[in-house]
Write an enzyme that holds these catalytic residues in place. Structure first.
Site, PDB file in Angstrom:
ATOM      1  N   GLY A 127      -1.030  -0.165  -6.156  1.00 18.94           N
ATOM      2  CA  GLY A 127      -2.428  -0.593  -6.289  1.00 18.94           C
ATOM      3  C   GLY A 127      -2.566  -1.981  -6.876  1.00 18.94           C
ATOM      4  O   GLY A 127      -3.441  -2.232  -7.696  1.00 18.94           O
ATOM      5  N   ASP A 136       6.295   4.910   1.872  1.00 12.21           N
ATOM      6  CA  ASP A 136       5.293   4.793   0.810  1.00 12.21           C
ATOM      7  C   ASP A 136       4.584   6.147   0.636  1.00 12.21           C
ATOM      8  O   ASP A 136       4.104   6.725   1.617  1.00 12.21           O
ATOM      9  CB  ASP A 136       4.292   3.705   1.240  1.00 12.21           C
ATOM     10  CG  ASP A 136       3.363   3.273   0.127  1.00 12.21           C
ATOM     11  OD1 ASP A 136       3.742   3.388  -1.049  1.00 12.21           O
ATOM     12  OD2 ASP A 136       2.253   2.789   0.455  1.00 12.21           O
ATOM     13  N   ILE A 142       1.507  -4.072  -2.335  1.00 15.42           N
ATOM     14  CA  ILE A 142       0.302  -4.767  -1.876  1.00 15.42           C
ATOM     15  C   ILE A 142       0.007  -4.372  -0.423  1.00 15.42           C
ATOM     16  O   ILE A 142       0.844  -4.555   0.462  1.00 15.42           O
ATOM     17  CB  ILE A 142       0.496  -6.302  -1.988  1.00 15.42           C
ATOM     18  CG1 ILE A 142       0.656  -6.686  -3.469  1.00 15.42           C
ATOM     19  CG2 ILE A 142      -0.689  -7.048  -1.361  1.00 15.42           C
ATOM     20  CD1 ILE A 142       1.171  -8.079  -3.710  1.00 15.42           C
TER      21      ILE A 142
HETATM   22  P1  13P Z   1      -3.433  -1.850  -2.841  1.00  9.90           P
HETATM   23  O1  13P Z   1      -4.480  -0.968  -2.254  1.00  9.90           O
HETATM   24  O2  13P Z   1      -3.852  -2.394  -4.160  1.00  9.90           O
HETATM   25  O3  13P Z   1      -2.993  -2.925  -1.930  1.00  9.90           O
HETATM   26  O4  13P Z   1      -2.146  -0.925  -3.149  1.00  9.90           O
HETATM   27  C1  13P Z   1      -1.200  -0.646  -2.147  1.00  9.90           C
HETATM   28  C2  13P Z   1      -0.220   0.393  -2.577  1.00  9.90           C
HETATM   29  O5  13P Z   1      -0.088   0.746  -3.725  1.00  9.90           O
HETATM   30  C3  13P Z   1       0.615   0.989  -1.525  1.00  9.90           C
HETATM   31  O6  13P Z   1       1.407   2.015  -2.016  1.00  9.90           O
HETATM   32  O1  G3H Z   2      -1.162   3.442  -0.995  1.00 13.51           O
HETATM   33  C1  G3H Z   2      -1.835   3.257  -0.011  1.00 13.51           C
HETATM   34  C2  G3H Z   2      -1.489   2.234   1.002  1.00 13.51           C
HETATM   35  O2  G3H Z   2      -2.460   1.221   0.987  1.00 13.51           O
HETATM   36  C3  G3H Z   2      -1.328   2.846   2.344  1.00 13.51           C
HETATM   37  O3  G3H Z   2      -2.564   3.165   2.859  1.00 13.51           O
HETATM   38  O4  G3H Z   2      -2.203   5.541   3.510  1.00 13.51           O
HETATM   39  O5  G3H Z   2      -4.121   4.201   4.453  1.00 13.51           O
HETATM   40  O6  G3H Z   2      -1.764   3.725   5.153  1.00 13.51           O
HETATM   41  P1  G3H Z   2      -2.678   4.237   4.076  1.00 13.51           P
HETATM   42 ZN    ZN Z   3       0.512   3.147  -3.597  1.00  9.87          ZN
END
Ligand code: 13P
Ligand code: G3H
Ligand code: ZN
Length: 312
Positions: free
Chosen positions: A215, A83, A258
């Site tokens: 998000g 991610d 999520i």
């Molecule tokens: P949220 O903060 O809305 O859960 O989004 C998570 C996300 O986009 C991780 O890449």
């Molecule tokens: O996009 C953000 C995700 O919620 C991951 O959050 O970078 O704090 O692990 P983090």
């Molecule tokens: Zn994200």
């Protein structure tokens, strides 16, 4: 079955009018909760790992936890995704280290620089059988200590997507249409509304191409209340309405990210147990309640928001 890429998942999701949940994993309880829910509901799933998660839990521990989940849930397709990869090196490290999908997040760069960086990752990833997600447009919010203010966020420009996708060879594209990271997505008193007009413009420019929504937590108010009733202080935490996420899932959006909702569920469970009985000090007593909440969140998303139940 072994870890899969998202190619097949996205094709079926696009054609079937549903989306795959991409849930962030940071520890054993979260991996278990997500995959147990997906296994019981016969749903494909994406487990995603941020740079912060790798720093917290260690790459190898996370990969091995996911491998354990594959053994426990042999009948559902599971993809392991990086991610918000910030640069080529972290993408390469995850490609070399067993991930089946990576995100290169060049959204902070100018258009042409984003293309160059994404293309470099795509070339390396595809040569190793791994798929790539990129991002165009900027989301507001916080991720890995990088804070993007609402003023600095910007919607994806539909005019740019075709050139970006063609020049980079990327496999999926994250877009900005009004979602943001974290638990404070909209101002109190305002009406949360995603820009479906932009999404539909984008769909027209790149038909058949999988879109990703970051998000996308809806910030369940029952967990916010439990947290606040048990010593927490979350004020005006507001998420994306679930009916809008359902609408997105029926469109070209094939992956919905999520994380915050899982954090809220876990925290609500832990706070509730510890606040009610301050004598508790066995971590299993509170983590199992947090884990059950995370599982309930994921099951609800699969059934009532994403539409991915029985699509394994
Ligand atoms: P949220 O903060 O809305 O859960 O989004 C998570 C996300 O986009 C991780 O890449
Ligand atoms: O996009 C953000 C995700 O919620 C991951 O959050 O970078 O704090 O692990 P983090
Ligand atoms: Zn994200």
């Amino acid at each position: 079955m072994p870890l899969v890429t998202t190619t097949e998942m996205f094709k079926k999701a696009y054609d079937g009018g549903y989306a795959i949940g991409a849930f962030n994993v940071n520890n054993m309880e979260i991996v278990q909760a997500i995959t147990e829910a997906a296994g019981e509901l016969n749903s494909p799933i994406i487990l995603q790992v941020s740079a912060g998660a790798r720093k917290y839990a260690n790459h190898t521990y996370l990969v091995k936890l996911v491998e354990a989940a594959l053994i426990e849930n042999p009948n559902i397709p599971i993809a392991l995704h990086l991610d918000h990869g910030a640069d080529f090196d972290i993408c390469k490290s995850c490609i070399d280290g067993g991930f089946t999908s990576v995100m290169i997040d060049g959204s902070k760069y100018a258009f042409n620089e984003n293309i160059e960086l994404t293309k470099k990752v795509v070339e390396y990833a595809h040569a190793h059988g791994v798929v790539v997600e990129a991002e165009l447009g900027k989301l507001a919010g916080i991720e890995d200590d990088v804070k993007v203010s609402a003023e600095d966020s910007s919607y994806t420009q539909p005019d740019e997507v075709e050139e970006f996708v063609t020049k980079t060879g990327v496999d999926s594209l994250a877009i900005a249409i009004g979602t943001s990271h974290g638990a404070y997505k909209f101002k109190p008193g305002t009406k949360p509304q995603l820009r479906f007009d932009i999404l539909h413009e984008i769909e027209k420019r790149i038909p058949g191409f999988p879109i990703v929504l970051h998000g996308a937590s809806s910030v369940p108010q029952e967990y916010v209340k439990i947290i606040n009733a048990n010593g927490g202080q979350l004020k005006d935490a507001i998420g994306v309405p679930e009916d809008q996420l359902r609408e997105a899932a029926r469109s070209a959006v094939c992956k919905i990210n999520i994380d915050s909702d899982l954090r809220l569920g876990l925290t609500a469970g832990v706070r509730e147990v510890m606040f009610k009985d301050p004598s508790i000090f066995d971590p299993r007593d509170y983590l199992k309640v947090g884990r059950a909440n995370v599982k309930a969140v994921v099951a609800h998303k699969i059934k009532d928001v994403l539409g991915s139940e029985n699509k394994a």
